[in-house]
Design an enzyme around this catalytic site. Structure first.
Site, mmCIF file in Angstrom:
data_model
loop_
_atom_site.group_PDB
_atom_site.id
_atom_site.type_symbol
_atom_site.label_atom_id
_atom_site.label_comp_id
_atom_site.label_asym_id
_atom_site.label_seq_id
_atom_site.Cartn_x
_atom_site.Cartn_y
_atom_site.Cartn_z
ATOM 1 N N LYS A 204 -13.185 1.673 -6.886
ATOM 2 C CA LYS A 204 -13.865 1.073 -7.004
ATOM 3 C C LYS A 204 -15.231 1.381 -6.050
ATOM 4 O O LYS A 204 -16.306 1.565 -6.607
ATOM 5 C CB LYS A 204 -13.553 -0.419 -6.468
ATOM 6 C CG LYS A 204 -14.770 -1.604 -6.400
ATOM 7 C CD LYS A 204 -13.697 -2.701 -6.077
ATOM 8 C CE LYS A 204 -14.711 -3.833 -5.632
ATOM 9 N NZ LYS A 204 -13.947 -5.092 -5.143
ATOM 10 N N GLU A 210 -8.061 9.455 -0.399
ATOM 11 C CA GLU A 210 -6.961 10.060 -1.221
ATOM 12 C C GLU A 210 -7.436 10.607 -2.645
ATOM 13 O O GLU A 210 -7.112 11.657 -3.373
ATOM 14 C CB GLU A 210 -5.763 9.138 -1.278
ATOM 15 C CG GLU A 210 -5.107 8.886 0.203
ATOM 16 C CD GLU A 210 -5.812 7.783 0.802
ATOM 17 O OE1 GLU A 210 -6.884 7.260 0.407
ATOM 18 O OE2 GLU A 210 -5.150 7.065 1.839
ATOM 19 N N GLY A 265 -9.578 -4.934 -5.662
ATOM 20 C CA GLY A 265 -9.012 -4.119 -6.273
ATOM 21 C C GLY A 265 -7.603 -4.540 -7.086
ATOM 22 O O GLY A 265 -7.234 -3.945 -7.720
ATOM 23 N N ARG A 266 -7.082 -5.403 -6.223
ATOM 24 C CA ARG A 266 -5.624 -5.888 -6.739
ATOM 25 C C ARG A 266 -5.606 -6.618 -7.593
ATOM 26 O O ARG A 266 -4.384 -7.125 -8.077
ATOM 27 C CB ARG A 266 -4.734 -6.176 -5.380
ATOM 28 C CG ARG A 266 -5.309 -7.325 -4.614
ATOM 29 C CD ARG A 266 -4.594 -7.396 -3.163
ATOM 30 N NE ARG A 266 -5.414 -8.422 -2.165
ATOM 31 C CZ ARG A 266 -6.515 -8.133 -1.568
ATOM 32 N NH1 ARG A 266 -7.005 -6.958 -1.645
ATOM 33 N NH2 ARG A 266 -7.087 -9.052 -0.795
ATOM 34 N N GLU A 351 -1.372 -7.639 0.629
ATOM 35 C CA GLU A 351 -2.697 -7.382 0.977
ATOM 36 C C GLU A 351 -3.576 -8.466 0.894
ATOM 37 O O GLU A 351 -4.648 -8.770 1.555
ATOM 38 C CB GLU A 351 -3.556 -6.262 -0.116
ATOM 39 C CG GLU A 351 -4.445 -5.778 0.564
ATOM 40 C CD GLU A 351 -5.093 -4.341 -0.059
ATOM 41 O OE1 GLU A 351 -4.572 -3.208 0.330
ATOM 42 O OE2 GLU A 351 -5.536 -4.566 -1.171
ATOM 43 N N HIS A 382 23.891 -3.420 -6.483
ATOM 44 C CA HIS A 382 24.659 -2.464 -6.002
ATOM 45 C C HIS A 382 24.148 -1.703 -4.684
ATOM 46 O O HIS A 382 24.593 -0.554 -4.368
ATOM 47 C CB HIS A 382 25.095 -1.186 -7.168
ATOM 48 C CG HIS A 382 25.748 -1.726 -8.267
ATOM 49 N ND1 HIS A 382 26.945 -2.190 -8.443
ATOM 50 C CD2 HIS A 382 25.501 -2.532 -9.561
ATOM 51 C CE1 HIS A 382 27.371 -2.693 -9.501
ATOM 52 N NE2 HIS A 382 26.387 -2.914 -10.271
ATOM 53 N N LYS A 510 -7.429 3.952 8.551
ATOM 54 C CA LYS A 510 -8.318 4.758 7.803
ATOM 55 C C LYS A 510 -9.576 5.595 8.658
ATOM 56 O O LYS A 510 -9.607 6.760 8.650
ATOM 57 C CB LYS A 510 -9.436 4.019 6.728
ATOM 58 C CG LYS A 510 -8.423 3.662 5.392
ATOM 59 C CD LYS A 510 -9.703 3.065 4.260
ATOM 60 C CE LYS A 510 -8.940 2.433 3.318
ATOM 61 N NZ LYS A 510 -9.807 1.545 2.482
#
Ligand code: F6P
Length: 548
Positions: A204, A210, A265-266, A351, A382, A510
């Site tokens: 965005k 990254e 974003g999410r 978030e 398990h 950040k």
């Protein structure tokens, strides 16, 4: 503050009254409990009868929702009010799947023409790639799509692309690179040929460190074998609201897709961030997904709280989080295709609701968003179910399972489903001391040996679960399920009086990383931090290989 309200106090004293009730007794006393505490929407069934609730609990929780003005806030969200007040933004991801002809307004402006235009562009691009008309630099079609993005620019598209793999194009491969650890991008690149690869740079902001580093590594890798910068436009597209940066990167403005500041974003997989999904499943299937989400939006807006699946899920979550002091919440899909759902919901939920400051800027006096975790249910049985069954923590959980499996191999599916039903029954009922005793005696055990083993084999039960059954994991149902969780998170944010749509908590790390990055450039000793951080940085610098 929610805690000081009369309804909160009423819930608190109600909790004292019912916290010792056993669900197994409640089921024994009320044969209609399943009918009473289950809801349906389209092909999704929510059974919430295996919760530590009574009629009164639900009455009080619905009252809490009313007094928290959930309906008014819902209205504000859908009408484009800037409810994300710390960023001065509207929250209108629902516009992205608004398949009706109704306008959706922000500041009096209908956003739908832009949304529809972008959808058209996505359709055009995806169809040309799927139909092999889009040709790379050497004239070959695309065989591999690499999404470079992180957080909301990766988790949603990855989760859905995997979930709908049976609907996906078969001779094309999809890769999702998010980690700045070079192992991630190198593992993808090693498998690929530049001439048949399409990179989607999804960010965005187009500044996320990254993503930008991975994009530049991909660009270098590409140009190493295709020594022609003009070829970039055939192999790189972007999804961003920062057009200038994407253009500077070398991406053809024709292939830059839009993001809007009113989509977090999410919550963005419905936008062009969903491009890998559309290339995989095609626009018609993507539209079916939008249809499912749109119908869930209508359900959420129109159904009374008592019949409203996202509202009920949200209230049950609040009940455990705030009155039983449960710290976590498990997402347990019994459909292999949903293996990335827990990771996706971790971002969506944590978030959004991992906040300690309320809408008035005050520190909250209640617990807010829970720790979300999960795994494919059958594998988790398990692994960590031991703790859910016999640990000391209360962990409410959602079980999600399809009635029909895609491959229709009945033997597999029946075993799978028997585990869904068995686990939720076991969690609810537990196993009493006398049941264990009878079982051990029937197996021929007695005396000291029996007494010694007995406590370990008792299950206290009374562990709450919701079960969500759906016909099959098709695009429409998946769309509905995602929207259901989005609205659940929204309702909880309203009740806790927090802004679910900003994410200031990701900023500090950040900022510090940028400073520390400069300190890692040379060999000099670092002394400006606390002794732990200095010690770790210096240890790293003293022990890294020369070339690093
Ligand atoms: O760091 C968190 C975050 O801002 C998320 O909210 C977002 O989904 C992700 O980073 C990626 O951001 P962008 O799409 O701007 O690269």
């Amino acid at each position: 503050m929610p805690k000081s309200t009369a309804i909160w106090e009423a819930l608190q004293s109600h909790y004292q009254e019912i916290c010792d009730l056993q669900m197994r007794d409640q089921f024994a006393q009320d044969p209609q409990r399943f009918e009473k505490f289950s809801l349906e929407h389209n092909d999704i069934l929510l059974d919430y009868s295996k919760n530590r609730i009574t009629d009164k609990t639900m009455e009080l929780l619905f009252k809490l929702a009313r007094e928290s003005k959930v309906e008014e806030w819902t209205q504000k969200m859908f009408s484009g009010e800037k409810i994300n007040h710390t960023e001065d933004r509207a929250v209108l991801h629902s516009a992205l799947r608004n398949i009706s002809d109704k306008p959706m307004l922000i500041d009096g402006q209908d956003v739908m023409p832009e949304v529809k235009n972008e959808l058209q562009r996505i359709r055009k691009l995806s169809e040309s790639i799927r139909s092999r008309q889009w040709r790379g630099v050497s004239g070959q079609p695309i065989t591999d799509v690499v999404n470079i993005g992180i957080g909301g620019s990766s988790l949603g598209p990855e989760m859905v692309t995997d979930a709908l793999r049976p609907y996906g194009i078969h001779d094309m491969h999809f890769h999702f690179v998010s980690n700045v650890d070079e192992n991630h991008i190198m593992a993808a690149l090693e498998m690929l040929k530049p001439e048949t690869t399409l990179f989607i740079i999804s960010s965005k902001t187009f500044t996320t460190q990254e993503t930008m580093l991975n994009a530049s590594t991909a660009r270098k890798w590409f140009l190493k074998s295709v020594d022609d910068t003009s070829a970039i436009k055939k192999h790189f597209v972007a999804v961003t609201s920062n057009r200038d940066a994407a253009t500077k990167f070398g991406i053809d403005p024709e292939n830059i897709f839009m993001m809007w500041d009113w989509v977090g974003g999410r919550y963005s997989l419905w936008s062009a961030i969903g491009l890998p999904i559309v290339i995989s499943i095609g626009m018609d299937n993507f539209e079916a997904m939008m249809q499912g989400a749109y119908e869930m939006d209508q359900h959420f807006k129109e159904q009374p709280f008592e019949k409203n699946i996202p509202v009920v899920l949200a209230l049950l979550g609040v009940w455990y989080n705030n009155f039983f002091n449960a710290q976590s919440y498990a997402i347990l899909p019994y459909d292999q295709h949903l293996h990335r759902l827990p990771a996706y919901l971790q971002q969506a939920d944590m978030e959004s609701n991992g906040k300690y400051v309320d809408r008035e800027g005050q520190q909250v006096d209640i617990s807010t968003g829970p720790i979300i975790f999960g795994e494919i249910g059958i594998s988790a049985q398990h692994a960590f179910y031991q703790l859910i069954h016999q640990g000391t923590k209360l962990i409410p959980a959602d079980f999600l399972a399809p009635i029909t499996d895609y491959h229709c191999i009945m033997r597999h599916h029946r075993v799978l489903m028997s585990n869904v039903f068995a686990q939720t029954e076991a969690l609810m009922k537990g196993k009493t001391e006398s049941e264990v005793r009878a079982e051990l005696e029937a197996g021929g055990m007695s005396g000291e040996q029996l007494e010694a083993l007995l406590p370990y084999k008792v299950f206290l039960g009374n562990k709450p679960t919701n079960t969500l059954l759906f016909q099959t994991l098709d695009p429409k149902t998946l769309g509905g399920l995602i929207a259901m969780y989005e609205h659940k998170i929204f309702v909880q944010g309203i009740i806790w009086n927090i802004n679910s749509f900003d994410q200031w908590g990701v900023e500090l790390g950040k900022q510090l990383a940028v400073k520390i990055q400069a300190e890692l450039e040379d060999a000099s000793e670092v002394t400006v931090h606390d002794s732990s951080t200095n010690g770790l940085i210096n240890y790293y610098k003293n022990n890294r290989p020369e070339k690093q």
